[in-house]
Design a protein around this motif. Structure first.
Motif, PDB file in Angstrom:
ATOM      1  N   GLU A 178     -16.226  57.572 -48.526  1.00 13.32           N
ATOM      2  CA  GLU A 178     -16.281  56.195 -48.027  1.00 13.32           C
ATOM      3  C   GLU A 178     -14.893  55.687 -47.644  1.00 13.32           C
ATOM      4  O   GLU A 178     -14.675  54.483 -47.535  1.00 13.32           O
ATOM      5  N   GLY A 179     -13.947  56.600 -47.442  1.00 12.46           N
ATOM      6  CA  GLY A 179     -12.576  56.215 -47.128  1.00 12.46           C
ATOM      7  C   GLY A 179     -12.385  55.853 -45.668  1.00 12.46           C
ATOM      8  O   GLY A 179     -13.336  55.479 -44.964  1.00 12.46           O
ATOM      9  N   ASP A 180     -11.149  55.977 -45.191  1.00 13.20           N
ATOM     10  CA  ASP A 180     -10.875  55.697 -43.782  1.00 13.20           C
ATOM     11  C   ASP A 180     -11.431  56.834 -42.920  1.00 13.20           C
ATOM     12  O   ASP A 180     -11.985  57.814 -43.435  1.00 13.20           O
ATOM     13  N   SER A 181     -11.269  56.720 -41.613  1.00  9.96           N
ATOM     14  CA  SER A 181     -11.915  57.677 -40.717  1.00  9.96           C
ATOM     15  C   SER A 181     -11.431  59.105 -40.966  1.00  9.96           C
ATOM     16  O   SER A 181     -12.220  60.057 -40.925  1.00  9.96           O
ATOM     17  N   ASN A 182     -10.140  59.276 -41.250  1.00 10.92           N
ATOM     18  CA  ASN A 182      -9.607  60.611 -41.484  1.00 10.92           C
ATOM     19  C   ASN A 182     -10.121  61.194 -42.798  1.00 10.92           C
ATOM     20  O   ASN A 182     -10.394  62.397 -42.904  1.00 10.92           O
ATOM     21  N   GLN A 183     -10.272  60.354 -43.802  1.00 12.01           N
ATOM     22  CA  GLN A 183     -10.813  60.815 -45.078  1.00 12.01           C
ATOM     23  C   GLN A 183     -12.291  61.178 -44.954  1.00 12.01           C
ATOM     24  O   GLN A 183     -12.741  62.181 -45.528  1.00 12.01           O
ATOM     25  N   ARG A 184     -13.042  60.384 -44.194  1.00 11.23           N
ATOM     26  CA  ARG A 184     -14.468  60.704 -44.013  1.00 11.23           C
ATOM     27  C   ARG A 184     -14.629  61.994 -43.215  1.00 11.23           C
ATOM     28  O   ARG A 184     -15.520  62.801 -43.507  1.00 11.23           O
TER      29      ARG A 184
END
Length: 401
Positions: A34-40
């Motif tokens: 559920e993180g930022d776009s790079n984490q997802r």
């Protein structure tokens, strides 16, 4: 994150269970789903690597531990949403990802079929004919009057239909399209061909050859929207053992040459501009990571967190990532090739690029104005390319014999 994923993929391929498990643990902690776009994005690749690791060699020993990691990393196994026709039409309108190709292809088709009283459109599309209502609408307004439209849709037979999935049969979809065409005074016939990309859509080609024997003065348009890349292909050899072919034979090239022999009025090819054909999983991972950040980045501009549509959208990207990373052989259908490689294939098969006129460019630009500012359009020789923050996303090409 890309480097950690690449190291993890290398460890999985080397059957180094200890290193792979350590890297998976690190990735799970720095890339919350559920993180930022790079984490997802990273989380989706993590799930794909876990899926691959659980199937391979000594890494099977940590399948249960990997499963526990995956459980905290959201569930791709949340079944993909099956759309109603109305839901799917609204869903594809959220972003230019598909609408770009629809707009460019429809403009080229309308120009190519001027003067023909009968048009046969073969729709090789992953979005279940969602382009067709707009084309029907445009054909109904032709100055010379609407033509007879024969529409042939291609349905994949081997259970590997990429998302989005449709919650109805093609026969029911066809009946709805025929009714819509009737409301626009366009006489229309619909049929579906069940075929497979694993044999180069041979059933489609066979039926088109038969059709050519009885059709006279009919414009044949083959509209390929993000489906040709499902035909088996790798940069270093093909699947000789799987499909009984010698390694030097390319199913994609065979398909295009057979298509050329049918003398089509127009062939449109719209696809994503990336290369997922390497037989090496680490190379595929790098290529996919450096392309599939784009849909994760764009989704933040048009869908709020927690929305159902966003869940459906990201599940579809996750399916693609898992297919690229965790699947091999006939099960791996996400085998994107670059725009330049497709262009070379078309030229080798005896086609020439048609290019797009100013009207097509204006149509696409008008559509892009309805979306966020990151989207752009560039002309690359005879092609049109959809961009996000300057990066190539989807290309549109039009070809004639």
């Amino acid at each position: 994150m890309e480097q950690l994923l690449a190291h993890c993929a290398s460890a999985v391929e080397a059957n180094d269970a200890t290193l792979a498990q350590q890297l998976l643990w690190v990735l799970n902690n720095i890339a919350p789903p559920e993180g930022d776009s790079n984490q997802r994005l990273t989380s989706a690749f993590l799930r794909a690597l876990i899926s691959r690791a659980s199937k391979s060699g000594s890494c099977k020993i940590f399948a249960s531990a990997a499963g526990a990691l995956a459980a905290t990393a959201s569930t791709l196994s949340d079944a993909l949403h099956r759309f109603s026709a109305v839901e799917l039409a609204s869903f594809v309108d959220l972003t230019p990802w598909h609408r770009f190709g629809y707009s460019a292809a429809n403009s080229a088709i309308l120009e190519a079929v001027e003067g023909f009283s009968t048009i046969h459109v073969v729709d090789l599309s992953t979005t279940h004919c969602m382009q067709m209502p707009t084309l029907i609408d445009a054909l109904s307004n032709r100055p010379e009057g609407p033509p007879i439209l024969r529409l042939t849709a291609v349905s994949l037979t081997d259970g590997m239909q990429p998302p989005p999935l449709l919650d109805m049969s093609y026969e029911e979809l066809g009946a709805r399209l025929v009714n819509f065409a009737r409301s626009r005074n366009v006489p229309m016939e619909f049929r579906v061909i069940h075929s497979s990309p694993s044999d180069g859509f041979s059933d489609v080609l066979d039926q088109l050859r038969v059709q050519q024997l009885v059709s006279d003065g009919e414009a044949l348009v083959v509209n390929c929207q993000m489906m040709l890349h499902c035909i088996l292909e790798e940069t270093a050899g093909t699947f000789s053992s799987s499909v009984g072919l010698t390694p030097c034979i390319s199913l994609r090239s065979m398909f295009l040459k057979a298509l050329r022999s049918l003398e089509p009025t127009l062939v449109t090819i719209i696809d994503e501009d990336a290369d997922f054909t390497s037989p090496d999983v680490v190379a595929r991972l790098r290529s996919a990571f450096n392309y599939l950040w784009i849909p994760y980045d764009t989704v933040d501009t048009f869908l709020p967190r927690g929305s159902e549509q966003r869940k459906w959208y990201e599940a579809g990207i996750g399916w693609k990532i898992e297919n690229v990373i965790a699947q091999e052989g006939l099960q791996r259908v996400e085998r994107l090739e670059s725009k330049g490689r497709w262009a070379q294939r078309m030229r080798n098969a005896g086609f020439r690029a048609l290019g797009f006129g100013e009207e097509a460019v204006a149509e696409v630009k008008g559509m892009l104005d309805e979306h966020s500012a990151g989207w752009g359009l560039k002309r690359d020789e005879d092609d049109l390319v959809l961009t996000w923050k300057g990066h190539n996303v989807v290309f549109a090409t039009a070809w004639v014999p």
